[in-house]
Design a protein around this motif. Structure first.
Motif, short mmCIF file in Angstrom:
data_model
loop_
_atom_site.label_atom_id
_atom_site.label_comp_id
_atom_site.label_asym_id
_atom_site.label_seq_id
_atom_site.Cartn_x
_atom_site.Cartn_y
_atom_site.Cartn_z
N SER A 76 -21.66 5.87 36.88
CA SER A 76 -20.20 6.02 36.87
C SER A 76 -19.59 4.77 36.26
O SER A 76 -20.26 3.74 36.17
CB SER A 76 -19.70 6.17 38.30
N PRO A 77 -18.31 4.85 35.81
CA PRO A 77 -17.68 3.65 35.24
C PRO A 77 -17.67 2.47 36.18
O PRO A 77 -17.89 1.33 35.76
CB PRO A 77 -16.25 4.13 34.93
N THR A 78 -17.44 2.73 37.47
CA THR A 78 -17.43 1.62 38.43
C THR A 78 -18.78 0.94 38.48
O THR A 78 -18.89 -0.29 38.44
CB THR A 78 -17.10 2.14 39.84
N ALA A 79 -19.83 1.76 38.54
CA ALA A 79 -21.17 1.19 38.61
C ALA A 79 -21.50 0.44 37.34
O ALA A 79 -22.08 -0.65 37.37
CB ALA A 79 -22.18 2.32 38.85
N ALA A 80 -21.11 1.02 36.20
CA ALA A 80 -21.40 0.36 34.92
C ALA A 80 -20.67 -0.98 34.84
O ALA A 80 -21.23 -1.98 34.38
CB ALA A 80 -20.97 1.26 33.77
N ALA A 81 -19.42 -1.00 35.31
CA ALA A 81 -18.64 -2.25 35.26
C ALA A 81 -19.29 -3.31 36.13
O ALA A 81 -19.40 -4.48 35.75
CB ALA A 81 -17.20 -1.98 35.70
N ASN A 82 -19.70 -2.90 37.34
CA ASN A 82 -20.32 -3.87 38.23
C ASN A 82 -21.65 -4.35 37.70
O ASN A 82 -22.02 -5.53 37.84
CB ASN A 82 -20.48 -3.26 39.62
N PHE A 83 -22.40 -3.45 37.06
CA PHE A 83 -23.67 -3.85 36.45
C PHE A 83 -23.43 -4.89 35.35
O PHE A 83 -24.13 -5.91 35.27
CB PHE A 83 -24.36 -2.61 35.88
N THR A 84 -22.42 -4.62 34.53
CA THR A 84 -22.09 -5.55 33.44
C THR A 84 -21.70 -6.91 34.00
O THR A 84 -22.17 -7.96 33.54
CB THR A 84 -20.93 -4.98 32.61
N ARG A 85 -20.86 -6.87 35.03
CA ARG A 85 -20.40 -8.13 35.61
C ARG A 85 -21.56 -8.92 36.20
O ARG A 85 -21.64 -10.13 36.09
CB ARG A 85 -19.34 -7.84 36.68
#
Lengths: 200, 307
Positions: A76-85
């Protein structure tokens, strides 16, 4: 010198990035695409230090695709964002930090549209609108003034055009064209390339 | 790239560095039906303000259809070019085909990435012709190549184009089928700029090195789609000549390479000093001509008045 902007609407996210790849005082390329497709409904916009941007963005892109291959479903976008961070944070205190500023825009089936602001110090914030670069100083107050959570697609496009006109008017550097993309439940769309009037 | 970097002119042509052959190789693609890539470079290697070598080679062939120009520290460039040649040759032996210019550029960029932040300084442009081997295969193969040509080069649409294209008829040879189905090699001329700070850019026109701004201005004024080979070569030579005139770290001679589907060919090295004297002669000739025309007009007027 580079510019990113994202605006979240009711059921879509509109993002835009400038197209200049510069080296010192020379524009080496005027049609550089700074958006990286992480999945059908997630885009990563990446600006910053010369090689770091592409290296980091492609690293994240391939890892997201690997997750999909291994597990059969997309992040999900949230998971992807947190992974990136998390990746940014891990490299931050190493000898080779990535000096990149990012916007991640995505559409989730359950949560709806989402825009995530990340910077080179690995801060992460979900925001209704965001911008990166020196141009952000000039355009954030326009976004503050005219943004509403229930923007339609046309209204968001007009708001984006207002921001770009302001850049064209006041920003010291000439940013001739911008790539624009829109993400909604049907995926990523390319409405048009914005070329401000009067710019060459 | 913060504004302070711009004002401080970091990494720019104004800094003098150890053993910096500050060249301005100049390359461009042609979009006309006659497709080619031209690479031109000067031949001066400088070191601490002195000319270390007036006849160095800054355009190094990597393989028969790929040529790389070098700028930055000459030792680093020579080494990494050799490493790149080795890796491309290994790829060719393992996979039975040449790696595309895009792939070679990506390989070089990834090889240079671990050295980011060190003193390594390589700014190379890779000029090449892709997909030459596909010409042997029958007409069906050409159709898939055409599709590859029309697809754009940004990351998103390229991935889509690859996914969409099916393998041609199963009656084709196995080698071709695997080439058509697995990966579309974009056939034709290709130009990539790779830098040791990690930049990798695809483009139609690049100028690199200490004299690059001087060359850019000449090129931007003269380049247009539909240039013939001769026009392109003379424009490239002119750009290098102007840059060597203004930039202290560029000079001596100019090398011009011409890359087509048959591989690269090299023009003879030309001394730019001769070009300078020729230009002075031309200017003197023009001034004389104009003065004579002026005098002719005045004579005509005065003789008219007499009458």
């Amino acid at each position: 010198m580079e510019y990113l902007i994202g605006i979240q609407g009711q059921d879509f996210v509109l993002v835009a990035a400038d197209n200049v790849a510069a080296h010192s005082i020379v524009k080496m390329k005027q049609d550089q695409d700074k958006m990286f497709k992480l999945s059908d409904k997630i885009l990563l916009l990446c600006v910053g230090e010369a090689g770091d941007t592409v290296q980091f963005a492609e690293y994240i892109q391939k890892n997201i695709q690997l997750y999909k291959m291994r597990n059969g479903y997309e992040l999900s976008p949230t998971a992807a964002a947190n992974f990136t961070r998390k990746n940014l944070a891990d490299y931050l205190r190493s000898r080779t930090p990535y000096h990149v500023n990012l916007l991640l825009a995505g559409f989730d089936e359950t949560d709806g549209p989402g825009l995530y602001y990340m910077d080179h110090l690995s801060a992460l914030a979900k925001a209704p609108f965001a911008a990166h670069g020196h141009g952000a100083y000039l355009t954030l107050s326009i976004l503050d003034r005219y943004y509403r959570p229930d923007l339609t697609r046309d209204e968001a496009m007009d708001l984006l055009k207002k921001c770009i006109e302001e850049l064209n008017h006041r920003f010291i550097l000439n940013l001739p064209s911008f790539s624009v993309r829109l993400i909604d439940k049907d995926g990523t769309h390319d409405p048009e390339k914005l070329i401000p009037v009067g710019a060459k | 790239m913060a504004l302070q970097d711009l004002c401080g002119f970091k990494d720019s042509f104004l800094n003098s560095r150890w053993n910096l052959p500050a060249s301005h190789p100049v390359e461009y693609l042609s979009e006309s039906p006659i497709q080619f890539v031209i690479a031109a470079a000067d031949t001066r290697s400088s070191c601490n303000g002195l000319v270390a070598c007036p006849a160095s080679q800054k355009i190094l062939p990597v393989h028969s259809h790929l040529v790389g120009t070098t700028s930055g520290t000459s030792a680093d460039c020579a080494l990494w070019k050799r490493i790149l040649s080795r890796e491309l040759r290994l790829y060719q032996l393992r996979h039975g085909r040449r790696l595309s210019t895009a792939g070679a550029a990506k390989l070089l960029a990834h090889m240079l990435h671990p050295f980011k932040g060190t003193e390594l300084c390589v700014a190379a442009t890779l000029c090449g012709w892709d997909g030459g081997e596909q010409e042997n295969i029958s007409k069906m193969g050409n159709e898939t190549d055409d599709l590859a040509k029309t697809s754009e080069s940004d990351s998103i649409s390229q991935a889509e184009a690859r996914g969409r294209n099916p393998c041609p008829s199963p009656a084709m040879s196995r080698q071709h089928c695997s080439a058509g189905g697995k990966q579309l090699v974009r056939s034709g001329p290709s130009l990539y700029y790779v830098c040791s700070d990690g930049t990798r850019l695809q483009g139609a026109l690049f100028s690199v090195g200490s004299g690059s701004p001087y060359a850019y201005s000449v090129l931007d004024g003269g380049v247009r789609w539909g240039l013939t080979v001769e026009e392109a070569i003379s424009l490239a030579r002119e750009a290098v000549y102007r840059a060597t005139h203004r930039d202290a770290y560029s000079g001596n001679c100019v090398d011009v390479y011409h890359i087509t589907s048959h591989g690269w060919t090299r023009r003879d090295r030309e001394e730019l000093r001769e070009e300078y004297y020729r230009e002075k002669e031309r200017e003197r000739g023009k001034v004389k001509e104009r003065r004579e025309k002026q005098e002719g007009v005045e004579d005509g007027q005065s003789s008219g008045r007499k009458k």
